[in-house]
Design a protein around this motif. Structure first.
Motif, PDB file in Angstrom:
ATOM      1  N   SER A  44      67.645  12.361 100.810  1.00  0.00           N
ATOM      2  CA  SER A  44      68.259  13.668 101.052  1.00  0.00           C
ATOM      3  C   SER A  44      69.399  13.544 102.048  1.00  0.00           C
ATOM      4  CB  SER A  44      67.219  14.646 101.610  1.00  0.00           C
ATOM      5  OG  SER A  44      66.192  14.862 100.680  1.00  0.00           O
ATOM      6  N   ALA A  45      70.326  14.480 101.947  1.00  0.00           N
ATOM      7  CA  ALA A  45      71.413  14.598 102.911  1.00  0.00           C
ATOM      8  C   ALA A  45      71.638  16.082 103.155  1.00  0.00           C
ATOM      9  CB  ALA A  45      72.687  13.944 102.379  1.00  0.00           C
ATOM     10  N   GLU A  46      72.125  16.363 104.339  1.00  0.00           N
ATOM     11  CA  GLU A  46      72.383  17.747 104.727  1.00  0.00           C
ATOM     12  C   GLU A  46      73.851  17.881 105.091  1.00  0.00           C
ATOM     13  OE1 GLU A  46      70.552  20.038 108.315  1.00  0.00           O
ATOM     14  OE2 GLU A  46      69.023  19.832 106.741  1.00  0.00           O
ATOM     15  N   SER A  47      74.432  19.019 104.747  1.00  0.00           N
ATOM     16  CA  SER A  47      75.829  19.257 105.125  1.00  0.00           C
ATOM     17  C   SER A  47      75.942  19.341 106.643  1.00  0.00           C
ATOM     18  CB  SER A  47      76.326  20.552 104.477  1.00  0.00           C
ATOM     19  OG  SER A  47      75.589  21.658 104.964  1.00  0.00           O
ATOM     20  N   GLU A  48      77.158  19.194 107.157  1.00  0.00           N
ATOM     21  CA  GLU A  48      77.375  19.216 108.605  1.00  0.00           C
ATOM     22  C   GLU A  48      76.803  20.471 109.244  1.00  0.00           C
ATOM     23  OE1 GLU A  48      81.269  18.435 110.128  1.00  0.00           O
ATOM     24  OE2 GLU A  48      81.590  16.791 108.716  1.00  0.00           O
ATOM     25  N   SER A  49      76.965  21.588 108.588  1.00  0.00           N
ATOM     26  CA  SER A  49      76.511  22.860 109.147  1.00  0.00           C
ATOM     27  C   SER A  49      75.033  23.126 108.859  1.00  0.00           C
ATOM     28  CB  SER A  49      77.346  23.997 108.570  1.00  0.00           C
ATOM     29  OG  SER A  49      77.166  24.057 107.159  1.00  0.00           O
ATOM     30  N   GLY A  50      74.436  22.287 108.005  1.00  0.00           N
ATOM     31  CA  GLY A  50      73.034  22.469 107.657  1.00  0.00           C
ATOM     32  C   GLY A  50      72.796  23.533 106.603  1.00  0.00           C
ATOM     33  N   GLU A  51      73.846  24.044 106.029  1.00  0.00           N
ATOM     34  CA  GLU A  51      73.722  25.115 105.030  1.00  0.00           C
ATOM     35  C   GLU A  51      73.314  24.600 103.653  1.00  0.00           C
ATOM     36  OE1 GLU A  51      73.818  28.016 106.139  1.00  0.00           O
ATOM     37  OE2 GLU A  51      75.155  28.062 107.855  1.00  0.00           O
ATOM     38  N   VAL A  52      73.569  23.325 103.397  1.00  0.00           N
ATOM     39  CA  VAL A  52      73.277  22.729 102.086  1.00  0.00           C
ATOM     40  C   VAL A  52      72.468  21.459 102.297  1.00  0.00           C
ATOM     41  CG1 VAL A  52      74.295  21.698  99.999  1.00  0.00           C
ATOM     42  CG2 VAL A  52      75.425  23.648 101.109  1.00  0.00           C
ATOM     43  N   ARG A  53      71.434  21.302 101.501  1.00  0.00           N
ATOM     44  CA  ARG A  53      70.612  20.079 101.533  1.00  0.00           C
ATOM     45  C   ARG A  53      70.434  19.624 100.080  1.00  0.00           C
ATOM     46  NH1 ARG A  53      67.114  17.335 104.829  1.00  0.00           N
ATOM     47  NH2 ARG A  53      65.343  16.344 103.834  1.00  0.00           N
ATOM     48  N   ALA A  54      70.806  18.347  99.819  1.00  0.00           N
ATOM     49  CA  ALA A  54      70.715  17.785  98.472  1.00  0.00           C
ATOM     50  C   ALA A  54      69.804  16.564  98.489  1.00  0.00           C
ATOM     51  CB  ALA A  54      72.103  17.388  97.967  1.00  0.00           C
ATOM     52  N   THR A  55      69.001  16.415  97.448  1.00  0.00           N
ATOM     53  CA  THR A  55      68.121  15.257  97.302  1.00  0.00           C
ATOM     54  C   THR A  55      68.400  14.604  95.962  1.00  0.00           C
ATOM     55  OG1 THR A  55      66.417  16.352  98.625  1.00  0.00           O
ATOM     56  CG2 THR A  55      65.714  14.475  97.289  1.00  0.00           C
ATOM     57  N   VAL A  56      68.579  13.273  96.008  1.00  0.00           N
ATOM     58  CA  VAL A  56      68.818  12.509  94.788  1.00  0.00           C
ATOM     59  C   VAL A  56      67.716  11.465  94.617  1.00  0.00           C
ATOM     60  CG1 VAL A  56      71.330  12.835  94.874  1.00  0.00           C
ATOM     61  CG2 VAL A  56      70.310  10.803  95.939  1.00  0.00           C
ATOM     62  N   ASP A  57      67.536  11.013  93.365  1.00  0.00           N
ATOM     63  CA  ASP A  57      66.576   9.944  93.109  1.00  0.00           C
ATOM     64  C   ASP A  57      67.292   8.604  93.113  1.00  0.00           C
ATOM     65  OD1 ASP A  57      67.866   9.728  90.615  1.00  0.00           O
ATOM     66  OD2 ASP A  57      66.180  10.548  89.489  1.00  0.00           O
ATOM     67  N   ALA A  58      66.581   7.549  92.767  1.00  0.00           N
ATOM     68  CA  ALA A  58      67.145   6.192  92.823  1.00  0.00           C
ATOM     69  C   ALA A  58      68.321   6.006  91.871  1.00  0.00           C
ATOM     70  CB  ALA A  58      66.066   5.156  92.514  1.00  0.00           C
ATOM     71  N   ASP A  59      68.398   6.833  90.836  1.00  0.00           N
ATOM     72  CA  ASP A  59      69.525   6.745  89.908  1.00  0.00           C
ATOM     73  C   ASP A  59      70.703   7.605  90.343  1.00  0.00           C
ATOM     74  OD1 ASP A  59      68.237   4.971  88.124  1.00  0.00           O
ATOM     75  OD2 ASP A  59      67.161   6.643  87.195  1.00  0.00           O
ATOM     76  N   GLY A  60      70.544   8.298  91.480  1.00  0.00           N
ATOM     77  CA  GLY A  60      71.611   9.151  91.975  1.00  0.00           C
ATOM     78  C   GLY A  60      71.606  10.534  91.344  1.00  0.00           C
ATOM     79  N   ARG A  61      70.566  10.843  90.576  1.00  0.00           N
ATOM     80  CA  ARG A  61      70.474  12.173  89.946  1.00  0.00           C
ATOM     81  C   ARG A  61      69.998  13.195  90.970  1.00  0.00           C
ATOM     82  NH1 ARG A  61      67.785   9.393  85.102  1.00  0.00           N
ATOM     83  NH2 ARG A  61      66.035   9.448  86.542  1.00  0.00           N
ATOM     84  N   LEU A  62      70.615  14.346  90.945  1.00  0.00           N
ATOM     85  CA  LEU A  62      70.219  15.432  91.827  1.00  0.00           C
ATOM     86  C   LEU A  62      68.845  15.937  91.394  1.00  0.00           C
ATOM     87  CD1 LEU A  62      71.171  17.331  94.118  1.00  0.00           C
ATOM     88  CD2 LEU A  62      72.065  18.842  92.334  1.00  0.00           C
ATOM     89  N   VAL A  63      67.870  15.898  92.320  1.00  0.00           N
ATOM     90  CA  VAL A  63      66.519  16.350  91.993  1.00  0.00           C
ATOM     91  C   VAL A  63      66.127  17.600  92.773  1.00  0.00           C
ATOM     92  CG1 VAL A  63      65.694  14.092  91.230  1.00  0.00           C
ATOM     93  CG2 VAL A  63      65.440  14.748  93.632  1.00  0.00           C
TER      94      VAL A  63
END
Length: 112
Positions: A44-63
């Motif tokens: 997972s990664a979070e935007s600088e402001s913390g407003e967006v959080r994205a999680t990807v799997d080992a293939d880079g697909r957004l989960v």
């Protein structure tokens, strides 16, 4: 005399083969563990402001994608889209670093 030398070499050869097979088993086990780790990986990664959080799997697909309600209401759509894309890219880059670290950690030590 040759027969005696052959008999003496037999235990040494057997020991060498057992050592090689043992190392093979260790390598195989390490590969299996590495495959399991990668198969279940999520980063997972979070935007600088913390407003967006994205999680990807080992293939880079957004989960998974989490958006703060305030960002959805207050940010222009173009800004929100850009932040989402950047956050997914950061998660994907983190995934690459994590896979590289896993591979490094599973590299066998050279005992030979």
């Amino acid at each position: 005399m040759t027969e005696t030398a052959d008999r003496a070499a037999d235990p040494n050869l057997r020991t060498d083969l057992e050592d090689i097979y043992g190392r093979y088993e260790e390598l195989r086990s390490g590969v299996d563990e590495l495959q399991r780790s990668v198969a279940t990986m999520q980063v997972s990664a979070e935007s600088e402001s913390g407003e967006v959080r994205a999680t990807v799997d080992a293939d880079g697909r957004l989960v998974d994608l989490r958006l703060n309600q305030d960002a959805c209401r207050e940010w222009p759509v173009d800004t929100l889209a850009r932040v989402i894309v950047e956050t997914v890219q950061h998660a994907s880059a983190g995934k690459s670093r994590q896979i590289e670290q896993l591979v490094t950690n599973h590299r066998p030590t050279d005992n030979a």
